[in-house]
Structure formats: structure tokens, C-alpha cells
Design a protein around this motif. Structure first.
Motif, short mmCIF file in Angstrom:
data_model
loop_
_atom_site.label_atom_id
_atom_site.label_comp_id
_atom_site.label_asym_id
_atom_site.label_seq_id
_atom_site.Cartn_x
_atom_site.Cartn_y
_atom_site.Cartn_z
N LYS A 179 -9.32 4.31 -14.99
CA LYS A 179 -9.09 5.43 -15.90
C LYS A 179 -10.14 6.52 -15.72
O LYS A 179 -9.86 7.71 -15.89
CB LYS A 179 -9.06 4.96 -17.35
N TRP A 180 -11.38 6.12 -15.34
CA TRP A 180 -12.44 7.12 -15.15
C TRP A 180 -12.15 7.99 -13.92
O TRP A 180 -12.44 9.18 -13.92
CB TRP A 180 -13.80 6.44 -15.02
N VAL A 181 -11.61 7.38 -12.88
CA VAL A 181 -11.24 8.13 -11.69
C VAL A 181 -10.16 9.16 -12.04
O VAL A 181 -10.20 10.31 -11.60
CB VAL A 181 -10.76 7.17 -10.58
N ILE A 182 -9.19 8.73 -12.86
CA ILE A 182 -8.10 9.62 -13.24
C ILE A 182 -8.58 10.71 -14.18
O ILE A 182 -8.18 11.88 -14.06
CB ILE A 182 -6.95 8.80 -13.87
N GLU A 183 -9.46 10.38 -15.11
CA GLU A 183 -9.97 11.40 -16.03
C GLU A 183 -10.75 12.48 -15.27
O GLU A 183 -10.61 13.67 -15.56
CB GLU A 183 -10.85 10.76 -17.10
N CYS A 184 -11.56 12.05 -14.31
CA CYS A 184 -12.28 13.04 -13.49
C CYS A 184 -11.28 13.91 -12.72
O CYS A 184 -11.43 15.14 -12.64
CB CYS A 184 -13.21 12.34 -12.51
N GLY A 225 0.80 -1.22 0.00
CA GLY A 225 0.00 0.00 0.00
C GLY A 225 0.84 1.27 0.00
O GLY A 225 0.30 2.37 0.00
N HIS A 226 2.17 1.12 0.03
CA HIS A 226 3.10 2.25 0.09
C HIS A 226 4.36 1.92 -0.71
O HIS A 226 4.61 0.76 -0.99
CB HIS A 226 3.51 2.53 1.55
N PRO A 227 5.17 2.95 -1.01
CA PRO A 227 4.91 4.38 -0.89
C PRO A 227 3.94 4.86 -1.98
O PRO A 227 3.92 4.32 -3.09
CB PRO A 227 6.29 5.01 -1.09
N TRP A 228 3.17 5.87 -1.65
CA TRP A 228 2.29 6.49 -2.64
C TRP A 228 3.14 7.19 -3.70
O TRP A 228 4.30 7.52 -3.47
CB TRP A 228 1.36 7.50 -1.97
N ILE A 229 2.55 7.42 -4.85
CA ILE A 229 3.28 8.04 -5.96
C ILE A 229 2.78 9.48 -6.14
O ILE A 229 1.61 9.72 -6.43
CB ILE A 229 3.10 7.22 -7.25
N THR A 230 3.70 10.41 -5.94
CA THR A 230 3.40 11.83 -6.10
C THR A 230 4.46 12.45 -7.01
O THR A 230 5.59 11.97 -7.07
CB THR A 230 3.39 12.54 -4.74
N THR A 260 -1.98 2.69 -15.52
CA THR A 260 -2.76 3.60 -14.69
C THR A 260 -1.92 4.76 -14.19
O THR A 260 -2.31 5.94 -14.30
CB THR A 260 -3.39 2.84 -13.51
N TYR A 261 -0.74 4.46 -13.65
CA TYR A 261 0.07 5.53 -13.06
C TYR A 261 0.78 6.36 -14.14
O TYR A 261 1.04 7.56 -13.92
CB TYR A 261 1.04 4.96 -12.04
N LYS A 262 1.07 5.77 -15.27
CA LYS A 262 1.57 6.58 -16.38
C LYS A 262 0.49 7.53 -16.89
O LYS A 262 0.78 8.68 -17.25
CB LYS A 262 2.06 5.68 -17.52
N LEU A 289 -6.38 11.34 -4.06
CA LEU A 289 -6.95 10.52 -5.13
C LEU A 289 -6.61 9.05 -4.92
O LEU A 289 -5.51 8.60 -5.21
CB LEU A 289 -6.40 10.98 -6.48
N ASN A 290 -7.58 8.31 -4.40
CA ASN A 290 -7.42 6.86 -4.29
C ASN A 290 -7.65 6.21 -5.64
O ASN A 290 -8.53 6.62 -6.40
CB ASN A 290 -8.41 6.28 -3.28
N ILE A 291 -6.86 5.17 -5.91
CA ILE A 291 -7.02 4.38 -7.13
C ILE A 291 -7.60 3.03 -6.75
O ILE A 291 -7.03 2.30 -5.94
CB ILE A 291 -5.67 4.18 -7.85
#
Length: 968
Positions: free
Chosen positions: A855-860, A552-557, A889-891, A874-876
Motif C-alpha cells: 500500500k505504501w508503494v501505491i500511495e507514493c 507474472g502476466h498480464p500486467w494490469i493497466t 492491492t489492485y483495487k 510501478l512494480n508491486i
């Protein structure tokens, strides 16, 4: 069929009640008792649950060999789960009905995946219920035994009519509620001589057990809880209909009690209390659902010597008064602030709700720090963490400057142990300083991707390896430069450095970072830098994604979008985000960034349009945001600062973070699926409106109060608004930014006003998770899709059944809402996808988080991001995770210009499969044996919690799912 069952063993195995001995008084379970079916009360003995469960496993599986050993382990685990669940519901002691215990056993068996044992248990339990019913019917009619209640030691007969009237008042306006069924269940759980307070606890439990029958029962349960709160606070039972007068009478007494008890700021007594008391709206008490009110009662209402002294409307007024302390017309502003809070149009963040108006007014949510590379500074940073966490602050630490493992230490001529050992100390500090005893400490460490310790940093949350180099209680996040993502895309090499050799990389971004990085890579080839490591960028990227999935970690920022799009790039650098990845503010050795949060309830700002469909109410939204921004700006001046560096930074830049919640509720009102272009467009337009009104409000505050001191030279000052910075990002990256740039509002007028008058706040908008405050007001968290349509939510206040009210409304309209439907939805874990009798358009409309392509979560999020001057939590959500899907997804998140991402919520593709055969079969057993909805009060059967790797469970409410309530 079971020969010796849980049902028999749990009841028959309990000994008769006996006088309490000294040994029993030391028993932690001595305050708990069990009501048997014949009405007798006996001591609660947890060991009987284990014995009974063991017999059930033996009856189904036998007791031979390895299977027997495995069953013993399962029984031990399940017994602990059952006991913990029971204890959560009666934290201070009390009585359990035998049926309640058996319900929890059934629930534990289902959650663990022991479907054969559970199925046999359900069948046998139903059979025994029928046998008991037949026996009762065959007996001669008997008069019900008289019930007496104990009121302060005095026995008096139970007034059933008064009890029924109390339940009926709580149920007023809810036609689907069966008052007599609640009454019958309440009395079933009573015994002769029961304390009067237990009567109302029993009513609450009876009502909440029926929530899955109809969501209205949640509000009825809240009404019954209100009755007990009023009795505790006011010292007597008071009907809701009388609360208008009682609020006015009690409010001045409350202020006096709070001030004399050293809870409230003495300046609150200087307000015109009669005017404020007259503004309290008692009818707003009935807005709460059970989860929301119980959360307030357990964790927010002030108390003296263990007794609550706040009621809901007084609580909101106390918060409002605390935020209006410095206003010229304090009463008018307090009432204005009270209106938006008590109507649920806007909600301040948890630290503000905790502390506003108190003697310790630490109202800010998030603190961001940078840790310098020397021992004194490192331990100063850890001390600052402790001081900031004490009063409910969430922390984000930038550890990139600290030199890497094996780096040279000139002062001692030795070698550094790197970042990781210090992070272990940070982890333990977060555990020790648990936010004033109210909830766990919360901190997130950030490290840039070029740091030589990055590979070990990625493994901090693993459950294997050297425990001295593991941090199981804190969060971690990658701070990723664009150059690394380009190398991943190009399948190039990546070089890791110690910051002691490349000190300026920490403060550089964009093309300047890239130029410096290339120079340092050249120095590794010429031998000028000897401590480094060169690896394929794709290899490190894969490890980042692998650890994200596993732990669950590390998150990507992403470092570069956070800086290139920052309005404050003229006075510093953004070195990290915060605990929840929505704050992007500058930090340094001399400044600790602070952000003050609150969220607009978007669902409360929808109205029917001309054609009957729901649209955003811009007029109301502007009014709410104008008030909310004033409240947030006031926090900065009123706030208690435990650390001078935080005070100086906050007063200099005055950042705030206005967020939103209830996005999914809006889509339901609009009849729009989350996975649709229409939803993406609404994300765009709604966030455009929120940001537009927020920036206008800040600029108008600047006219009244003056602009923040570092305004000159900012992007605001240069006429560059957040949406304009997408072009700057594309320029710095050399492309790689694909975002829609359309707009609909008059941004030119706003731009001109800002250039003329300035901004009161350096930053205005950030979307926090709203994990707790969305529970309080009863809407979906922030910008997330619904987790499930029906599930059990567990948190510090207990377990709560959550049902999608919009879905129930639609199914009722189609005459599809019945016991079998409840059973089917439970069986399929809150998903509608495989329930064929539900129309396809409803299955699409109510698709749950793991059924929606990420992808819909990311597009929003990308459409929102262009308007936001900070970021968003932003949770995926992802089902059937694969390396390829994670990579894509992350790209995509990077290409869409997102600044940050938060948790990866992953679920296996086979999670919904059951071993009991056809859908709904298991839970439909008892439902089919009775008429209507009578059996639908059985506990919701959930599968074992899904797992993100080996530590992060996804059952709603578990710490892994709501970790960010430290912010909201």
C-alpha cells in the motif's frame, strides 16, 4: 564429516597439464585452466565438478533409492550453474583458482537450499585450510618462486611494486581498503608466464571479491577496470593522474577513428574538437562503481575489430555531441549536455546512449502501435515490430481490434482463429530480432478486458497447455476499462465480445464507452449479437490476478485514466501503454507513437538543509531539467525512424518522457523509511517539482522553437494541467477516485504561460524503470524500494555483489559492521528484520522491498501520478501472497487513480526460513575461525530464487527482474 570432499576431489581429481591436441582445440573449455594451490596450471574439466559434488551428496545423504536419483538431478543442475557462473566471469577464456571454483560450488549449494551438504562442506573446507596452514608453518621457510609475465610473447619478471602502485591509485581516497590484501590475493591467482592482461584481471577479481567487506571495494574494482580499459584503448598503461592530458590528446584521434571506421556521424568531425577535448573532466572517471563501469564497457562503448575505442568521458561527450548536432552553438550545447551526463545528474536512456552520434541514430526508447483487423495490416505490424526493434526500441502493441476466435471472415466465409496465433508470431519475431545483437527483443501485447479472447490471452505465459498457443518470450498486459472495475466492485456480470461486432468500443472510454457497452449487451439479449460470452466479473478478475501471480502476466493497466487524463485526447485515443507501462500516447492505423526517455538522478539533487537534514535542491533541479528537456526535444529531430508512421507521429506531437531515479537513495539521505507518511509526502513534493520544471522548460522551448503542431485544442491549450484532470476522472467515473490534491508551487503562472506560448512537447514526463542506467550511475532504480541490503546481482556482464552503502555507513558508526554482521545479513537474504543487535530504527529505515506493505508503494505512486502527464513503471512487491491481498492491492491502485501497474514481485512468506538452525550459523563458520574481516570474501550465500508463479524468477539481474532495460 565428509570422508571424500569437494575440496579434495576438485583438486586431486584434475590430471596434470598435457600438450594440446587437435581434439582438445575443439573442446569449448580448452581456453580455460585451473591454478592449483601448489601453483601448477592444469586444464579445466567441468566433469570433475560433477564428480566431486556427487561424492559430497553421497557423504551426507548416502546413495540409496529415490534419494539417490534426486541427488543426481540436483548435482546435474548445480554443476551447470557453477560452470555458467565461472564462464560469465571469464567470457573469453582464462584461469580459475581452485578456491574460486570451490566458492562457486558453495554458493550453488546454498542457493539450491542444500544446506546440510553446504554446511558440511564449509566446515570441512575450513578444517582443511587450517591443516594446510599448520603444514606450511611447520615447514622451513622457502623463498617465493619467481613470477614472470608474458607481454606480447616476451617474458619479464612481475613488477610487484608497480602492481601495488596501480592498486593503490585505484584505492586512493578509500581509507577502508586494504591494498596489500588485494595484492596478495592477486598474486595468489597468478602463475609463471601468465599474460600481463591476466594480471590485471586477477587484481579486478581480487578487489571485487571484497565488496561485501566494504562498498568502497566496488569503486576500487572500477578503478582497476579503468586501468585495463585505458590500456586497451590507448595501447599502453596510463595512470589516472595523467588522464587529463591524455584525454585531450586522444579525443580528436577517436573522432577520426570513429568516422573512418563507419561508426560515427561524419558531422562530429566538424565540431571544434580542441574546445570539446578541453571540457572533458578526467576526474569524473572515479565516480563509477564496478557494476556501472563494467556495464558501460561490455555494452555501450564503441569498438572497432573487437577493440574498444571509447573511454568514459569520451563516451559521454560522443552522446552529447550527437544530441547537439542541430544546435546553433553546437560546442556550447554539447558541453552543457556533457556536464549533466558525466556528473550523473541526468542520464539519457539506453537507445540514446547506444546510438547518439553514430551512423544509426535510433535514439527513441518506446514505440506503441495499433494492429488493424486485416491480414495485410497484421503482418505489416509484425514487420514494423522487427524494424523498430532492430535498433533497440521497446514495443507496445494494441491487439484489441483483431477479431476473436470463431468470428466470421467475410472474404473467405470462414472462421477466425483469433488473436493468439498471431501473438505467437510476434513472440518469435522478438526472439529473432534481438536489438542489433545487443540484447533480447522486447515487446508487450495489450488486449482490452471485453475481448472474447481475453481468457486465452491471460494464459499465454503458462508453462502448460498447447505450446502453439503460448508466448514465453514476450510480455502481455490487460487494458482494463473502468466499467469492468465497477462490475467487479458490484459483483455484476461481464460480457465478452468480438471487436468485429463492437468496433467502436476500441476508441471509446469513460461514459461514452459505458453507454455503448450497455447497448451491445442489450443486443446480445435481443439476438442481434450471437457471438459473445457472459461471465461473472469477479470470476474474470480472479483469473486475471491468478495468472498475474502464477506467470507474472498480464500486467494490469487502466484504459480510462490513461485517456481521460491525456492532454492529447482531442486528436486521438490511447489504446495501450508500452513495454514498461509508463508511456500513454495515442496510436492509430496511421500513427505509431514514439517516446524519448531520460531520467533525473534525484539523489544528486539533494542538499543539507538549515537543520542538517537533506532537502531537495530546487535551483539545481530546475537547471538540470531545463537542459534535459532540451536534450530530449533534440532527440525527436535527430532520431532515425525505421517506419514513416513513427516519424510522422513524433514530429507532429513531439512527446518526451522525463523520469526520475534514486528515490530510495533520497529517503536514505533524509533518514526516512519508505513505509511512512513522510515518504509519501516526499514522493508528492519531489514529483511536483520535477513536473513543474519540466512543463516550464517545454513551454519556454515553445517560445524559442514554436509549439508542437497539434497543440491547439489540447488540455494544455485549454489551461487544464495534469493535476486538474483528476477531477475529470472522478466526474467520468461517478466517484471512485481518492487522491490528495494539495500543491505548493505557483501553477497559475505556469498555466498562463502555457496558454500564451504553448508547449513544445505534447507529453513531458514518464517514469521508466531505469534498470540499466541506474546501474551505470550507482543509484536505486526509478521509484522502487531497495530489493535487498546485500545480494548478488547477475546480468549480461557477470555477477556483482551489491551492498547498501548507507546501511554500512550507519553500522560502522555503531561499531556493528564486522564479519559476523556480514554473515548474518547474508544468511537472512539481505534483510535486517531478524538481526536483533541492529537498532529498531535502522531495521525500519532499511526495510527491503518485500518487507514493505505494498500500500505504501501505491500511495507514493498516487501522489506522483497527479502531476505526471503520462505514467510510471510501478512494480508491486508482495510477501505471502493471498487472493485477498492481491484483490485489495489492485483495487486500491484503481481507486487511487493510477493509470498503470507493472510486474507483481511475489515472495513466499516462508522464504527466509533456513534448515541449518540459528540465524547466521551456516555462514559464520569460517568467519569465526579467523580474525577480523579476513573471511568475509567468501561468496554471498543466497537461497533459491523466489518465484512469481512458474516462470518469473526474482534473483536481481535475472531476465525476469530487469526485463525493462529495453527502455532504459
Amino acid at each position: 564429516m565428509l570422508n571424500t570432499t569437494l575440496s579434495d576431489s576438485l583438486e586431486a581429481g584434475l590430471p596434470p597439464a598435457a600438450p594440446e591436441t587437435h581434439a582438445e582445440s575443439e573442446n569449448p573449455w580448452s581456453q580455460y585452466h585451473v591454478i592449483r594451490r601448489n601453483g601448477t596450471v592444469v586444464p579445466f574439466e567441468p566433469s570433475k565438478i560433477a564428480v566431486a559434488m556427487t561424492k559430497a551428496f553421497l557423504a551426507v545423504h548416502g546413495g540409496q533409492g529415490a534419494a539417490s536419483a534426486r541427488n543426481r538431478e540436483i548435482v546435474d543442475t548445480l554443476t551447470k550453474q557453477v560452470i555458467a557462473s565461472l564462464q560469465r566471469n571469464r567470457a573469453g577464456g582464462g584461469t580459475f583458482h581452485i578456491e574460486d571454483i570451490q566458492d562457486q560450488v558453495e554458493l550453488a549449494l546454498m542457493r539450491s537450499g542444500e544446506h546440510d551438504v553446504a554446511r558440511a562442506y564449509v566446515l570441512y573446507r575450513e578444517k582443511r585450510a587450517q591443516e594446510r596452514a599448520a603444514t606450511r608453518q611447520a615447514r622451513a621457510p622457502e623463498h617465493a618462486p619467481a613470477l614472470n609475465v608474458s607481454d606480447n610473447g616476451v617474458l619479464r619478471p612481475l613488477d610487484r611494486e608497480k602492481l601495488r602502485a596501480t592498486i593503490a591509485e585505484a584505492a586512493a581516497g578509500h581509507d577502508a581498503v586494504d591494498v596489500d590484501a588485494i595484492l596478495e590475493e592477486t598474486i595468489k591467482n597468478l602463475y609463471d608466464g601468465v599474460p600481463v592482461d591476466e594480471v590485471f584481471k586477477s587484481a579486478i577479481l581480487a578487489a571485487r571479491a571484497r565488496v561485501e567487506i566494504d562498498p568502497s571495494y566496488s569503486r576500487v574494482t572500477a578503478g582497476l577496470l579503468l586501468h585495463t580499459i585505458r590500456k586497451e584503448v590507448l595501447g599502453e598503461e596510463v595512470a589516472q593522474s595523467a588522464m587529463g592530458q591524455r584525454y585531450a590528446e586522444y579525443f580528436p584521434q577517436y573522432i577520426r577513428l570513429g568516422v573512418e571506421g563507419d561508426l560515427l556521424d561524419k558531422n562530429l568531425a566538424l565540431f571544434d574538437l580542441e574546445t570539446l577535448a578541453g571540457a572533458l573532466k578526467a576526474e569524473r572517471d572515479t565516480q563509477f562503481n564496478y557494476l556501472g563501469l563494467q556495464t558501460l564497457y561490455d555494452r555501450y562503448f564503441l569498438h572497432l575489430k573487437g577493440r574498444r575505442i571509447e573511454l568514459p568521458q569520451i563516451f559521454f561527450m560522443r552522446v552529447a555531441m550527437g544530441l547537439a548536432l542541430n544546435e546553433i552553438d553546437r560546442e556550447a550545447r554539447a558541453i552543457e549536455f556533457y556536464e549533466v551526463l558525466s556528473s550523473f545528474d541526468f542520464m539519457s536512456s539506453t537507445p540514446t546512449l547506444f546510438n547518439s552520434g553514430t551512423l544509426h541514430s535510433q535514439l527513441s526508447s518506446c514505440y506503441l502501435t495499433t494492429v488493424a483487423d486485416d491480414l495485410a495490416s497484421i503482418y505489416d505490424a509484425i514487420k514494423e515490430n522487427a524494424l523498430l526493434a532492430k535498433y533497440a526500441g521497446g514495443l507496445g502493441n494494441d491487439w484489441t481490434p483483431v477479431r476473436a476466435l470463431r468470428s466470421h471472415i467475410r472474404g473467405t466465409n470462414g472462421e477466425s482463429q483469433g488473436v493468439v496465433p498471431f501473438l505467437k508470431v510476434v513472440n518469435d519475431t522478438a526472439v529473432a530480432v534481438n536489438q542489433g545483437g545487443k540484447r533480447k527483443g522486447a515487446v508487450c501485447a495489450y488486449l482490452e478486458t471485453w475481448h472474447l479472447d481475453i481468457e486465452e490471452f491471460l494464459e499465454l505465459r503458462k508453462n502448460t497447455g498447447d505450446e502453439r498457443r503460448r508466448t514465453h518470450d514476450m510480455n502481455t498486459a490487460n487494458w482494463v476499462p473502468d466499467l469492468f472495475m465497477k462490475r467487479v466492485m458490484e459483483e455484476g456480470e461481464w460480457t465478452l465480445f468480438s471487436p468485429s461486432d463492437v468496433p467502436d468500443l476500441h476508441d471509446l472510454y469513460g461514459r461514452e464507452f459505458e453507454a455503448a457497452y450497455l447497448r451491445y449487451e442489450e443486443k446480445t439479449r435481443t439476438g442481434e449479437i450471437t457471438l459473445f460470452k457472459r461471465i461473472p466479473a469477479v470470476s474474470l478478475w480472479r483469473k486475471m490476478l491468478s495468472m498475474l501471480f502464477e506467470t507474472g502476466h498480464p500486467w494490469i493497466t487502466f484504459k480510462d485514466p490513461c485517456n481521460i487524463r491525456s492532454p492529447q485526447q482531442h486528436v486521438g485515443v490511447v489504446h495501450s501503454s508500452n513495454l514498461c507501462t509508463e508511456i500513454t500516447l495515442n496510436t492509430s492505423d496511421t500513427e505509431i507513437a514514439v517516446c524519448n526517455l531520460g531520467s533525473v538522478n534525484l539523489a544528486a539533487h539533494m542538499k543539507p538543509g538549515p537543520d542538517g537534514t537533506y532537502v531537495l535542491d530546487h535551483d539545481k533541479l530546475e537547471r538540470t531539467i531545463t537542459t534535459a528537456m532540451r536534450m530530449l526535444d533534440n532527440v525527436i529531430d535527430i532520431n532515425y525512424y525505421a517506419v514513416p508512421k513513427a516519424r510522422n507521429a513524433n514530429l507532429r506531437h513531439r512527446p518526451v518522457g522525463l523520469g526520475v531515479m534514486g528515490f530510495q537513495d533520497c529517503l536514505h539521505l533524509m533518514r526516512v523509511p519508505f513505509a511512512s507518511d513522510t515518504a509519501v509526502e516526499f514522493a508528492d513534493r519531489s514529483m511536483e517539482a520535477v513536473c513543474y520544471y519540466a512543463y516550464w522548460a517545454s513551454s519556454r522551448l515553445a517560445v524559442e522553437r514554436g509549439h508542437y503542431s497539434s497543440f491547439k485544442g489540447s488540455l494544455w491549450d485549454r489551461g487544464i494541467l495534469p493535476q486538474d484532470t483528476l477531477a475529470l476522472l472522478a466526474e467520468e467515473r461517478g466517484g471512485h477516485v481518492e487522491v490528495d490534491t494539495s500543491a505548493t508551487l505557483d501553477w497559475d503562472s505556469l498555466r498562463a504561460h502555457i496558454r500564451q506560448h504553448g508547449m513544445r512537447n505534447s507529453n513531458c514526463v514518464a517514469i521508466a524503470p531505469t534498470a540499466t542506467i541506474s546501474n551505470i550511475i550507482g543509484v536505486s532504480p526509478c521509484i522502487e524500494p531497495h530489493y535487498r541490503n546485500l545480494y548478488v546481482k547477475s546480468n549480461l556482464s557477470g555477477e556483482f555483489t551489491v551492498v547498501n552503502e548507507y546501511l554500512v555507513r550507519d553500522l560502522k558508526a555503531l561499531n556493528l559492521w564486522d564479519a559476523v554482521m556480514v554473515s548474518d545479513i547474508k544468511y537472512f537474504d539481505g534483510s535486517l528484520a531478524r538481526i536483533d543487535r541492529i537498532p529498531a530504527h535502522l531495521r525500519e529505515l532499511y526495510a527491503t522491498a518485500f518487507e514493505i506493505d505494498p500500500k505504501w508503494v501505491i500511495e507514493c505512486a498516487a501522489r506522483r501520478s497527479k502531476w505526471i502527464d503520462q505514467s510510471q513503471s510501478l512494480n508491486i512487491f508482495m510477501t505471502g501472497v493471498s487472493g485477498r491481498k492481491l484483490d485489495e492491492t489492485y483495487k486500491l491502485a484503481w481507486l487511487r487513480g493510477l493509470k498503470t501497474t507493472y510486474y507483481l514481485r511475489a515472495m513466499g512468506a516462508t522464504n527466509a526460513e533456513k534448515s541449518t538452525g540459528r540465524g547466521g550459523e551456516l555462514n559464520a563458520v569460517s568467519a569465526d575461525a579467523v580474525s577480523g574481516m579476513a573471511a568475509a570474501h567468501a561468496p554471498i550465500a543466497l537461497p533459491a530464487a523466489e518465484t512469481v508463479g512458474d516462470v518469473c524468477t526474482l534473483r536481481p539481474g535475472d531476465d525476469g527482474f530487469e526485463s525493462c532495460e529495453a527502455c532504459q
